[in-house]
Design an enzyme around this catalytic site. Structure first.
Site, PDB file in Angstrom:
ATOM      1  NE  ARG A  57       4.274  -3.241  -9.963  1.00 54.28           N
ATOM      2  CZ  ARG A  57       3.334  -2.935 -10.857  1.00 54.28           C
ATOM      3  NH1 ARG A  57       3.513  -3.227 -12.123  1.00 54.28           N
ATOM      4  NH2 ARG A  57       2.202  -2.355 -10.481  1.00 54.28           N
ATOM      5  CE  LYS A  58       3.756  -0.371 -15.341  1.00 56.55           C
ATOM      6  NZ  LYS A  58       2.478  -0.545 -16.046  1.00 56.55           N
ATOM      7  N   GLY A  59       4.857   2.649  -9.203  1.00 56.89           N
ATOM      8  CA  GLY A  59       4.453   3.757  -8.348  1.00 56.89           C
ATOM      9  C   GLY A  59       3.329   4.586  -8.956  1.00 56.89           C
ATOM     10  NE  ARG A  99      -1.071   1.422  -4.789  1.00 55.40           N
ATOM     11  CZ  ARG A  99       0.004   0.966  -5.423  1.00 55.40           C
ATOM     12  NH1 ARG A  99       0.781   0.054  -4.845  1.00 55.40           N
ATOM     13  NH2 ARG A  99       0.316   1.395  -6.623  1.00 55.40           N
ATOM     14  CB  CYS A 132      -0.935   0.003   1.207  1.00 50.38           C
ATOM     15  SG  CYS A 132      -2.317  -1.129   1.014  1.00 50.38           S
ATOM     16  N   GLY A 133       2.170   1.130  -0.043  1.00 56.44           N
ATOM     17  CA  GLY A 133       3.009   2.328  -0.054  1.00 56.44           C
ATOM     18  C   GLY A 133       3.844   2.472   1.214  1.00 56.44           C
ATOM     19  CB  THR A 134       5.140  -0.081   3.574  1.00 59.55           C
ATOM     20  OG1 THR A 134       3.945  -0.824   3.390  1.00 59.55           O
ATOM     21  CG2 THR A 134       5.602  -0.137   5.011  1.00 59.55           C
ATOM     22  CB  THR A 135       8.903   1.550   0.340  1.00 63.86           C
ATOM     23  OG1 THR A 135       8.623   0.151   0.359  1.00 63.86           O
ATOM     24  CG2 THR A 135      10.385   1.794   0.218  1.00 63.86           C
ATOM     25  CG  HIS A 150       3.189  -5.354   6.515  1.00 66.18           C
ATOM     26  ND1 HIS A 150       2.885  -4.149   5.933  1.00 66.18           N
ATOM     27  CD2 HIS A 150       4.328  -5.774   5.893  1.00 66.18           C
ATOM     28  CE1 HIS A 150       3.788  -3.856   5.011  1.00 66.18           C
ATOM     29  NE2 HIS A 150       4.680  -4.818   4.975  1.00 66.18           N
TER      30      HIS A 150
HETATM   31  P1  A3P Z   1       3.564  -0.690  -7.528  1.00 61.99           P
HETATM   32  O1  A3P Z   1       3.917  -2.142  -7.477  1.00 61.99           O
HETATM   33  O2  A3P Z   1       2.129  -0.463  -7.903  1.00 61.99           O
HETATM   34  O3  A3P Z   1       4.488   0.101  -8.386  1.00 61.99           O
HETATM   35  P2  A3P Z   1       5.103  -1.266  -0.211  1.00 61.99           P
HETATM   36  O4  A3P Z   1       6.181  -0.286   0.035  1.00 61.99           O
HETATM   37  O5  A3P Z   1       3.986  -1.219   0.788  1.00 61.99           O
HETATM   38  O6  A3P Z   1       5.657  -2.632  -0.410  1.00 61.99           O
HETATM   39  O7  A3P Z   1       4.385  -0.837  -1.569  1.00 61.99           O
HETATM   40  C1  A3P Z   1       5.054  -0.943  -2.795  1.00 61.99           C
HETATM   41  C2  A3P Z   1       4.334  -0.106  -3.811  1.00 61.99           C
HETATM   42  O8  A3P Z   1       4.621   1.296  -3.555  1.00 61.99           O
HETATM   43  C3  A3P Z   1       4.838  -0.383  -5.215  1.00 61.99           C
HETATM   44  O9  A3P Z   1       3.719  -0.117  -6.058  1.00 61.99           O
HETATM   45  C4  A3P Z   1       5.939   0.653  -5.373  1.00 61.99           C
HETATM   46  O10 A3P Z   1       6.290   0.921  -6.693  1.00 61.99           O
HETATM   47  C5  A3P Z   1       5.265   1.850  -4.704  1.00 61.99           C
HETATM   48  N1  A3P Z   1       6.225   2.875  -4.258  1.00 61.99           N
HETATM   49  C6  A3P Z   1       7.436   2.697  -3.700  1.00 61.99           C
HETATM   50  N2  A3P Z   1       8.013   3.874  -3.450  1.00 61.99           N
HETATM   51  C7  A3P Z   1       7.163   4.832  -3.872  1.00 61.99           C
HETATM   52  C8  A3P Z   1       7.218   6.263  -3.910  1.00 61.99           C
HETATM   53  N3  A3P Z   1       8.244   6.925  -3.457  1.00 61.99           N
HETATM   54  N4  A3P Z   1       6.151   6.914  -4.422  1.00 61.99           N
HETATM   55  C9  A3P Z   1       5.072   6.241  -4.880  1.00 61.99           C
HETATM   56  N5  A3P Z   1       4.966   4.888  -4.891  1.00 61.99           N
HETATM   57  C10 A3P Z   1       6.009   4.188  -4.390  1.00 61.99           C
END
Ligand code: A3P
Length: 338
Positions: free
Chosen positions: A303-305, A170, A83-86, A148
């Site tokens: 990946r794509k973000g 998300r 959901c955007g943890t990173t 998580h």
């Molecule tokens: P996608 O696979 O749709 O690209 P998490 O961090 O919870 O594992 O989530 C990973 C998702 O967040 C991935 O989505 C990744 O590309 C996206 N992500 C990582 N860094 C990001 C950033 N700085 N801004 C927006 N999306 C990001």
């Protein structure tokens, strides 16, 4: 319950995904007696109190429940996987350390040389590996951690203390797609296995049988708490941060008790943090392209973000089914996913 030490366990404990033969003795019986389903990266996920957890996550959750002592000043980032943890780790780190790493001196910011997953550690994975994990950030100035785990499985002390929780959710459709890519990358890179067919992942996700699932119970737990206790839980949406990062950054800073000052606003600090933590910036850093953290290569987190990539993967029928699940599960709660 002591964490298995590196010396008395085989190397397979160090492997990111526990093998059943390596479960700690004291938990083996109780873990393997739980209902289980096959998992894509570990042998099984187990149903513990209504949620599906991999063995390492379950083991870490049980140890966290026993041992983690929340402090009033702790900040805990909570999320359903993918959901955007990173991203949130980066944003929170940048917000709370902004006085040390002024936007004008950005080159010194640890975010440029360290993956956000290593700057803010995951609680259950840390407890699965260590007896007394250290969650201090920036030389002990702050204690920030992520999890998580669903609200219902958090250590008791989290509810008893005044620590703050930031939850990010998300769209269930983009989360599924992101998860599918993530799992396949891990299967390929960590285990040399082939890709899981998307329809298979979809079916299990719809049944709630995915890591930390069901996603609806996970999201609703934090959503309801954020309504009842807005000073305790800040509920964020990935898509809203994408759309207006500065607005959401101001919410985060205010919630954490360190709102941006007029001077910071005028000096462009908010925009500086958004740019520093943007997908384009972080994903192109050498550390995130080629670096490795304990559990996986850093690039698996980028990946794509984008918002709406589900359109490239889900059939109309699949999209309708997932929307129906959300409609039914979220009915009357006020929670809407993008
Ligand atoms: P996608 O696979 O749709 O690209 P998490 O961090 O919870 O594992 O989530 C990973 C998702 O967040 C991935 O989505 C990744 O590309 C996206 N992500 C990582 N860094 C990001 C950033 N700085 N801004 C927006 N999306 C990001």
């Amino acid at each position: 319950m002591a964490a298995p030490s590196d010396s008395n366990t085989s190397n397979s404990f160090l492997h990111p995904f526990f093998q059943e033969s390596c479960y700690p003795e004291e938990l083996r019986e109780s873990i393997i007696s739980l209902p289980r389903e096959e998992c894509w990266v570990a042998p099984y996920i187990y149903n513990y109190k209504g949620f599906w957890l991999g063995s390492i996550h379950l083991y870490g959750a049980l140890r966290s429940q026993q041992q983690f002592q929340a402090q009033h000043s702790d900040i805990i980032l909570c999320s359903f996987p993918k959901c955007g943890t990173t991203w949130l780790k980066a944003l929170i780190f940048a917000v709370i350390t902004r006085k040390q790493f002024l936007v004008s001196q950005e080159t010194l910011n640890p975010l440029l040389t360290t993956n956000p997953q290593d700057l803010i550690r995951n609680m259950e994975l840390a407890y699965a590996r260590e007896n007394s994990p250290d969650f201090s950030v920036n030389n002990g100035l702050f204690r920030v951690l992520s999890t998580h785990l669903p609200l219902a499985l958090l250590p008791k002390s989290v509810g008893e203390s005044k620590c703050k929780l930031i939850y990010v959710c998300r769209s269930q459709k983009d989360t599924l797609v992101s998860f599918w890519h993530f799992v396949n990358k891990l299967r390929g890179e960590a285990r040399g296995l082939g890709a899981i067919p998307f329809p298979h992942t979809f079916d299990k996700y719809c049944r709630g049988e995915s890591m930390y699932g069901p996603f609806w119970d996970h999201m609703l737990g934090y959503w309801k708490e954020s309504l009842e206790n807005p000073g305790k839980v800040l509920f964020l949406k990935y898509e809203e941060i994408k759309e207006e990062p500065d607005v959401q950054l101001r919410r985060i800073a205010a919630f954490l008790g360190c709102p941006f000052s007029e001077e910071e606003e005028e000096g462009g600090v908010v925009g500086g943090i958004s740019r520093l933590c943007s997908f384009e910036r972080l994903s192109n850093l050498e550390v995130n392209k080629t670096g490795k953290s304990y559990y996986s290569p850093n690039n698996v987190y980028f990946r794509k973000g984008e918002v709406g990539d589900w359109r490239n993967h889900l059939t109309d029928e699949m999209a309708i089914k997932l929307d129906q699940i959300v409609e039914e599960k979220f009915k009357g709660t006020g929670l809407k996913l993008c």
